[in-house]
Write a protein that holds these residues in place. Structure first.
Motif, PDB file in Angstrom:
ATOM      1  N   PHE A 173     -54.480 -60.323 -50.008  1.00  0.00           N
ATOM      2  CA  PHE A 173     -55.076 -59.462 -48.987  1.00  0.00           C
ATOM      3  C   PHE A 173     -54.414 -58.096 -49.077  1.00  0.00           C
ATOM      4  N   THR A 174     -54.916 -57.150 -48.282  1.00  0.00           N
ATOM      5  CA  THR A 174     -54.330 -55.812 -48.272  1.00  0.00           C
ATOM      6  C   THR A 174     -53.576 -55.591 -46.964  1.00  0.00           C
ATOM      7  N   LEU A 175     -52.479 -54.851 -47.041  1.00  0.00           N
ATOM      8  CA  LEU A 175     -51.778 -54.415 -45.827  1.00  0.00           C
ATOM      9  C   LEU A 175     -51.230 -53.040 -46.161  1.00  0.00           C
ATOM     10  N   SER A 176     -51.947 -51.999 -45.797  1.00  0.00           N
ATOM     11  CA  SER A 176     -51.737 -50.700 -46.435  1.00  0.00           C
ATOM     12  C   SER A 176     -51.188 -49.593 -45.552  1.00  0.00           C
ATOM     13  N   GLU A 177     -51.250 -49.728 -44.251  1.00  0.00           N
ATOM     14  CA  GLU A 177     -50.810 -48.594 -43.434  1.00  0.00           C
ATOM     15  C   GLU A 177     -49.301 -48.361 -43.589  1.00  0.00           C
ATOM     16  N   PRO A 178     -48.825 -47.154 -43.870  1.00  0.00           N
ATOM     17  CA  PRO A 178     -49.646 -45.941 -43.964  1.00  0.00           C
ATOM     18  C   PRO A 178     -50.171 -45.593 -45.378  1.00  0.00           C
ATOM     19  N   ASN A 179     -49.451 -45.934 -46.429  1.00  0.00           N
ATOM     20  CA  ASN A 179     -49.804 -45.338 -47.725  1.00  0.00           C
ATOM     21  C   ASN A 179     -49.874 -46.362 -48.860  1.00  0.00           C
ATOM     22  N   PRO A 315     -46.391 -57.298 -40.050  1.00  0.00           N
ATOM     23  CA  PRO A 315     -47.073 -56.762 -38.879  1.00  0.00           C
ATOM     24  C   PRO A 315     -48.577 -57.021 -38.976  1.00  0.00           C
ATOM     25  N   ALA A 316     -49.231 -57.053 -37.820  1.00  0.00           N
ATOM     26  CA  ALA A 316     -50.692 -57.120 -37.812  1.00  0.00           C
ATOM     27  C   ALA A 316     -51.226 -55.733 -38.153  1.00  0.00           C
ATOM     28  N   LEU A 317     -52.459 -55.668 -38.607  1.00  0.00           N
ATOM     29  CA  LEU A 317     -53.050 -54.373 -38.934  1.00  0.00           C
ATOM     30  C   LEU A 317     -54.536 -54.380 -38.605  1.00  0.00           C
ATOM     31  N   ALA A 335     -54.031 -59.422 -30.426  1.00  0.00           N
ATOM     32  CA  ALA A 335     -55.474 -59.474 -30.684  1.00  0.00           C
ATOM     33  C   ALA A 335     -56.188 -58.298 -30.012  1.00  0.00           C
ATOM     34  N   VAL A 336     -55.865 -58.049 -28.750  1.00  0.00           N
ATOM     35  CA  VAL A 336     -56.571 -56.974 -28.031  1.00  0.00           C
ATOM     36  C   VAL A 336     -56.113 -55.604 -28.549  1.00  0.00           C
ATOM     37  N   HIS A 337     -54.846 -55.512 -28.932  1.00  0.00           N
ATOM     38  CA  HIS A 337     -54.312 -54.269 -29.498  1.00  0.00           C
ATOM     39  C   HIS A 337     -55.107 -53.871 -30.753  1.00  0.00           C
ATOM     40  N   GLU A 338     -55.323 -54.813 -31.650  1.00  0.00           N
ATOM     41  CA  GLU A 338     -56.025 -54.485 -32.903  1.00  0.00           C
ATOM     42  C   GLU A 338     -57.505 -54.175 -32.654  1.00  0.00           C
ATOM     43  N   ILE A 339     -58.092 -54.814 -31.646  1.00  0.00           N
ATOM     44  CA  ILE A 339     -59.489 -54.477 -31.314  1.00  0.00           C
ATOM     45  C   ILE A 339     -59.565 -53.023 -30.855  1.00  0.00           C
ATOM     46  N   ALA A 340     -58.613 -52.613 -30.015  1.00  0.00           N
ATOM     47  CA  ALA A 340     -58.627 -51.230 -29.516  1.00  0.00           C
ATOM     48  C   ALA A 340     -58.530 -50.218 -30.653  1.00  0.00           C
TER      49      ALA A 340
END
Ligand code: ARG
Ligand code: ZN
Length: 485
Positions: A173-179, A315-317, A335-340
């Motif tokens: 999978f990808t986990l890219s933030e920030p670069n 971390p979640a992203l 869950a709600v944080h990532e939806i926002a």
């Protein structure tokens, strides 16, 4: 696309004929290699991006032959435009070895500079404003290495591989933030250059793949390999492109009518086979979260939403339309944080990394709004943030160092800035502000100065002043109090 002829406007001709001054050649900006070497000049990531380059669309095909191992094979066609003449294209890329580059279908010379993290391509003629071009890059091998600036050596960003273990299949999978996106995708890897994506993922029989966007028909090829296609039709920043490969169970639910004009937002979640019930439980209330948040923020910006669950401790992203949720982060709060973040981060995107509090502060504030919607005490939530900050120390909200990007101030002080606005203007005006802001900057980018200017116009001087104190003060401002209705 063929060159468009420069149009000479009639009024300009008239002016030129009447003018007595000798005709001056119009100043043309240089299209030199030195000019091409100019990055986007992000203060925190000075090497990223190319000044003047506008990637409109990425059409990406990736083949993962052995899920769980890092190797991949890719072909991507970028639709490019320019805001200044570009004699050379310099994409961020630390990925697999490049085997071919084509410019509008014709082979083009290229150079890989692994130290600079750039793939340079020389087109037959400079790309000029008003033109578009198609740049194709084919590559194969191992992804590059970008270490998380936040977690130091511990976390590699970008393309992730999770080796098979016991009865668990391998996954990627990808986990890219920030670069991290340029570890697997040649890109203008900076949030100021948002783009749309078409993604085709080919995986062996027995595996499934998912990506940001709305899914198209699945194509089965030789040996049962399958190609999954996704269209991300609204522009997103490169770090928010989510890709997933695993033995997934895909769980669908009826659409939720929270899109623009009440359109149904498709619902699908991806759980690795064997995901325990307590993890799934964190995602049982996604529909209600979408409804509550769209009540505050306005229509959900994309065509689909769900989660892709992954097993490593990370971390979640907020990967677009399909948040990346590690097992260890599978809580209702995250869950709600990532939806926002689908609104704030993915649809309304901080233009520079220094402004990332405009993502994290809003997403953190959504946790408070969700708590209140469930009968919880939002003011107590805010008071905890305030106590955390007064214990740990705080800073003005615009980040000046990479280590500040995802610190307590970005999240909790950022959220308290919104709480201060709400305390200053009241719930009705606060809701109107959030909705107007999301609508005004939908699909685009924002920085702190533009945010404050918008606040002044929309919420008045008192609203702006409340925000500004939280943005700028060296000391921690007093806890804003929102009186329960
Ligand atoms: N935006 C993520 C969130 O939802 C956090 C990403 C942290 N990234 C990092 N490189 N530390 O809060
Ligand atoms: Zn966040």
């Amino acid at each position: 696309m063929p060159n468009r002829r420069q149009k000479v406007r009639p009024l300009f001709l008239l002016w030129a004929m009447l003018s007595t001054a000798p005709a001056q050649p119009l100043p043309t900006p240089p299209a030199s290699a030195a000019e091409a070497a100019r990055t986007l000049g992000d203060p925190l990531f000075p090497g990223l991006g190319q000044l003047g380059l506008d990637v409109r669309h990425y059409d990406l095909s990736l083949t993962v032959e052995r899920p769980g191992t890092p190797g991949l094979r890719g072909a991507v066609t970028l639709t490019l435009a320019a805001t200044r003449p570009l004699a050379e294209l310099r994409l961020d890329f630390l990925g697999p070895a490049v085997s071919a580059v084509r410019w509008n279908g014709q082979p083009a010379p290229f150079r890989v500079d692994r130290t600079a993290g750039k793939l340079s391509v020389t087109p037959p003629a400079p790309l000029r404003p008003g033109q578009t071009a198609r740049l194709t890059v084919e590559y194969r091998g191992l992804p590059g290495e970008v270490l998380d600036p936040d977690f130091g050596v511990a976390v590699r960003l970008g393309w992730q591989s999770v080796p098979a273990a016991g009865d668990r299949a391998g996954a990627n999978f990808t986990l890219s933030e920030p670069n991290g996106t340029h570890t697997f995708l040649p890109s203008n890897d900076h949030p100021s250059d948002k783009a749309t994506f078409t993604t085709r993922l080919t995986v062996p029989a027995g595996f499934a793949a998912a990506a940001s966007g709305v899914e198209g028909p699945v194509v089965t090829g030789a040996n049962g390999a399958r190609t999954f296609v996704f269209t991300q039709a609204q522009p997103i920043p490169t770090y928010a492109l989510g890709l997933f490969v695993d033995r997934f169970e895909r769980v669908t639910a009826p659409g939720v009518p929270v899109g623009k004009g009440g359109a149904a937002v498709l619902r699908r979640d991806y759980f690795p086979v064997g995901t325990p019930p307590n993890v799934r439980a964190a995602y049982a209330r996604t529909d209600e979260m979408l409804r509550v948040l769209s009540g505050w923020f306005g229509p959900y910006p994309f065509g689909a939403y769900g989660v892709g669950v992954v097993t490593p401790r990370l971390p979640a992203l907020e990967t677009a339309t399909l948040s990346t949720m590690p097992l260890s982060m599978s809580t209702e709060r995250t869950a709600v944080h990532e939806i926002a973040h689908q609104w704030f981060g993915n649809d309304v995107t901080p233009a520079r990394w220094a402004d990332v509090w405009l993502s994290e502060g809003f997403a953190a504030y959504a946790e408070l709004l969700w708590t209140e919607s469930q009968g919880g005490d939002g003011q107590a939530y805010a008071a905890r943030w305030h106590a955390n900050l007064s214990r740990a120390g705080t800073r003005p909200l615009v980040a000046t160092q990479v280590s500040q990007l995802f610190d307590l101030s970005a999240y909790q002080r950022g959220a308290l800035a919104l709480h201060a606005l709400r305390a200053a203007v009241g719930d009705t005006a606060f809701r109107a502000f959030l909705r107007a802001y999301a609508a005004r900057f939908s699909g685009g980018t924002i920085d702190t100065a533009a945010f404050l200017a918008f606040a002044r116009a929309q919420a008045g001087p008192a609203g702006e002043a409340a925000l500004r104190e939280w943005v700028e003060a060296e000391e921690l401002p007093p806890l804003p109090v929102v009186v329960a209705r």
